[in-house]
Design a protein around this motif. Sequence first.
Motif, mmCIF file in Angstrom:
data_model
loop_
_atom_site.group_PDB
_atom_site.id
_atom_site.type_symbol
_atom_site.label_atom_id
_atom_site.label_comp_id
_atom_site.label_asym_id
_atom_site.label_seq_id
_atom_site.Cartn_x
_atom_site.Cartn_y
_atom_site.Cartn_z
ATOM 1 N N ALA A 97 -10.185 3.213 6.972
ATOM 2 C CA ALA A 97 -10.813 3.753 6.859
ATOM 3 C C ALA A 97 -10.206 4.493 5.237
ATOM 4 O O ALA A 97 -11.044 5.641 4.884
ATOM 5 C CB ALA A 97 -10.697 5.206 7.856
ATOM 6 N N GLU A 98 -8.815 4.483 5.232
ATOM 7 C CA GLU A 98 -8.509 4.970 4.483
ATOM 8 C C GLU A 98 -8.653 4.213 2.912
ATOM 9 O O GLU A 98 -8.982 4.744 1.602
ATOM 10 C CB GLU A 98 -6.113 4.372 4.062
ATOM 11 N N SER A 99 -8.836 3.247 3.055
ATOM 12 C CA SER A 99 -9.838 2.181 2.013
ATOM 13 C C SER A 99 -10.945 2.696 1.138
ATOM 14 O O SER A 99 -11.164 3.149 -0.031
ATOM 15 C CB SER A 99 -9.819 0.658 2.434
ATOM 16 N N GLY A 100 -11.667 3.231 2.890
ATOM 17 C CA GLY A 100 -12.938 3.762 2.079
ATOM 18 C C GLY A 100 -12.764 4.662 1.293
ATOM 19 O O GLY A 100 -13.436 5.479 0.523
ATOM 20 N N HIS A 142 -18.913 -3.196 -0.094
ATOM 21 C CA HIS A 142 -17.333 -2.941 0.456
ATOM 22 C C HIS A 142 -17.718 -2.173 2.095
ATOM 23 O O HIS A 142 -16.965 -2.847 2.181
ATOM 24 C CB HIS A 142 -16.609 -1.979 -1.134
ATOM 25 N N SER A 143 -18.339 -1.643 1.630
ATOM 26 C CA SER A 143 -18.859 -0.563 2.731
ATOM 27 C C SER A 143 -18.988 -1.463 3.483
ATOM 28 O O SER A 143 -18.557 -1.025 5.065
ATOM 29 C CB SER A 143 -19.535 0.671 2.864
ATOM 30 N N ALA A 197 0.697 -1.209 -0.374
ATOM 31 C CA ALA A 197 -0.080 -0.083 0.011
ATOM 32 C C ALA A 197 0.843 1.083 0.183
ATOM 33 O O ALA A 197 0.295 1.770 -0.336
ATOM 34 C CB ALA A 197 -1.130 -0.106 1.075
ATOM 35 N N ASP A 198 2.289 0.812 0.618
ATOM 36 C CA ASP A 198 2.619 2.477 0.599
ATOM 37 C C ASP A 198 3.198 2.661 -0.533
ATOM 38 O O ASP A 198 3.492 3.597 -1.010
ATOM 39 C CB ASP A 198 4.127 2.541 2.086
ATOM 40 N N ALA A 199 3.735 1.663 -1.223
ATOM 41 C CA ALA A 199 4.973 1.969 -2.540
ATOM 42 C C ALA A 199 3.276 2.366 -3.469
ATOM 43 O O ALA A 199 3.718 2.878 -4.321
ATOM 44 C CB ALA A 199 4.940 0.204 -3.196
ATOM 45 N N TYR A 200 2.495 1.593 -2.986
ATOM 46 C CA TYR A 200 1.440 2.166 -4.034
ATOM 47 C C TYR A 200 0.781 3.945 -4.984
ATOM 48 O O TYR A 200 0.470 4.136 -5.248
ATOM 49 C CB TYR A 200 -0.181 0.993 -4.530
ATOM 50 N N ARG A 201 1.410 4.080 -3.154
ATOM 51 C CA ARG A 201 0.242 5.628 -2.961
ATOM 52 C C ARG A 201 1.003 6.717 -3.226
ATOM 53 O O ARG A 201 -0.250 7.636 -4.047
ATOM 54 C CB ARG A 201 1.238 6.083 -1.001
ATOM 55 N N LEU A 215 -5.650 -2.683 -2.222
ATOM 56 C CA LEU A 215 -4.296 -2.772 -1.063
ATOM 57 C C LEU A 215 -4.526 -2.175 0.340
ATOM 58 O O LEU A 215 -4.209 -2.851 1.153
ATOM 59 C CB LEU A 215 -3.309 -2.202 -1.609
ATOM 60 N N LEU A 216 -5.507 -1.221 0.807
ATOM 61 C CA LEU A 216 -4.967 -0.400 1.427
ATOM 62 C C LEU A 216 -5.947 -1.333 2.747
ATOM 63 O O LEU A 216 -5.870 -1.423 3.219
ATOM 64 C CB LEU A 216 -5.760 0.847 1.479
ATOM 65 N N ALA A 217 -7.719 -2.018 2.506
ATOM 66 C CA ALA A 217 -8.092 -2.866 3.088
ATOM 67 C C ALA A 217 -7.560 -4.102 3.652
ATOM 68 O O ALA A 217 -7.205 -4.706 4.665
ATOM 69 C CB ALA A 217 -8.717 -3.702 2.130
ATOM 70 N N ALA A 218 -6.611 -4.279 2.203
ATOM 71 C CA ALA A 218 -5.921 -5.510 2.758
ATOM 72 C C ALA A 218 -4.620 -5.657 3.790
ATOM 73 O O ALA A 218 -4.350 -6.318 4.579
ATOM 74 C CB ALA A 218 -5.160 -6.794 1.624
#
Length: 398
Positions: free
Chosen positions: A231-234, A397-398, A198-202, A223-226
Amino acid sequence: MARARVMLFDVDRVSAERLVGIYRVLGEVDGPEHYARRLAVALHTTGHVFGHHGADMGLTLGRLTEAIRLCRGLDPAEHRDRDAVLRGILVTYQWALYRYDRRAEALAVRHEILTLARAGARTAAGAGGRWSLAEALLEVAVALVEDGRDDEAEPLFAEAVAVTDGLGRGYLPNADRHWYITAQAGRLATRGRFADAADAYRPLLETTHDDRQVPILLYGAHLLAAANRPAESGTVLARAVEAYRTRAAHSPTRGLRHDLLAHHLAVIGAADEPDDIAHATTSDHWSPTRLIRHTEAEPALRAALDAPTTTPAQRLVLERRLNVRATFAPMSRTAAARLLLPRYAKAVEHARSPAIAEPAVAKPLLARALTDHALLLAAVGRARDGIPAFEEAAALHS
């Protein structure tokens, strides 16, 4: 000899195979150094053709090794493009070596190409040298993944991203930082390192990407959900929904080409495929043996889909894998709407009953099927029709 010279006046109509013979004859008379470069190019062309048509291994590799030897012997002061020509021959040579399952030799050639690319990046004035270096780094990294050497591959994925930092998108397909960031993040995710992925994809989530904006945001949310950052994923998912609505309102008929969309769908579904293919990269970087295995897996997937022991959730995964493979196929937008849309619509129908019976397992699969369908609708110029499916997927998803 005279006939050979005459034929060169109409060289564009002479086959590469005939040119090999002509340059050999003239080289015996005028001296091989006078025709070495042209003979190397002709040998390269014939070796490329032989390799792609399944010719005898000795004949194919013999032509290419001779071309490489001749090219290496060229004077770089006289032939300023010698290294570029050599790289082109080596690219074909490594492909042929992989085709004939000589993997160790092929990997060594990819390393040699990387060495040439490093030298070129140091001397090139523009961004072209850095893009070529990034491409060479990615090719070696993918080859190492295929051989199960992930620890060696990981720093090369990261270096490819670092090399492209600050470069604007170029005119060549590989001159796009998106491919390199996705490759690194996707490989980290495959290894279970979701927070690092997730950090690499940011960086991709902090910029805009025109027609690819929605699938890029979706993968970032995934990636953020995984990584257990709901919260960030949403937030990122909400941005994807808004971007889809905006595209549907302002450019409803302008969509991402279906075969490019297939890459994004494959990245999201990489966990469903074998680990020894770097699915977050384009198939151009895979070795022929791995590519063939991937494309020829369809009969086995269909057999598993029809097996009585396969669970409903497993069928949804198998169906999607088959649909994504079909989406990579070259076809017009009209053909994509006719051939692909019914498959994706059926996938949504097939996912609804399992989502009720096994919500914990199948609800995410329904959300994915809805998202896939909406993205394909946008790809064929029907983004407005995809809004309900996309919004339903976001709600799940939510």
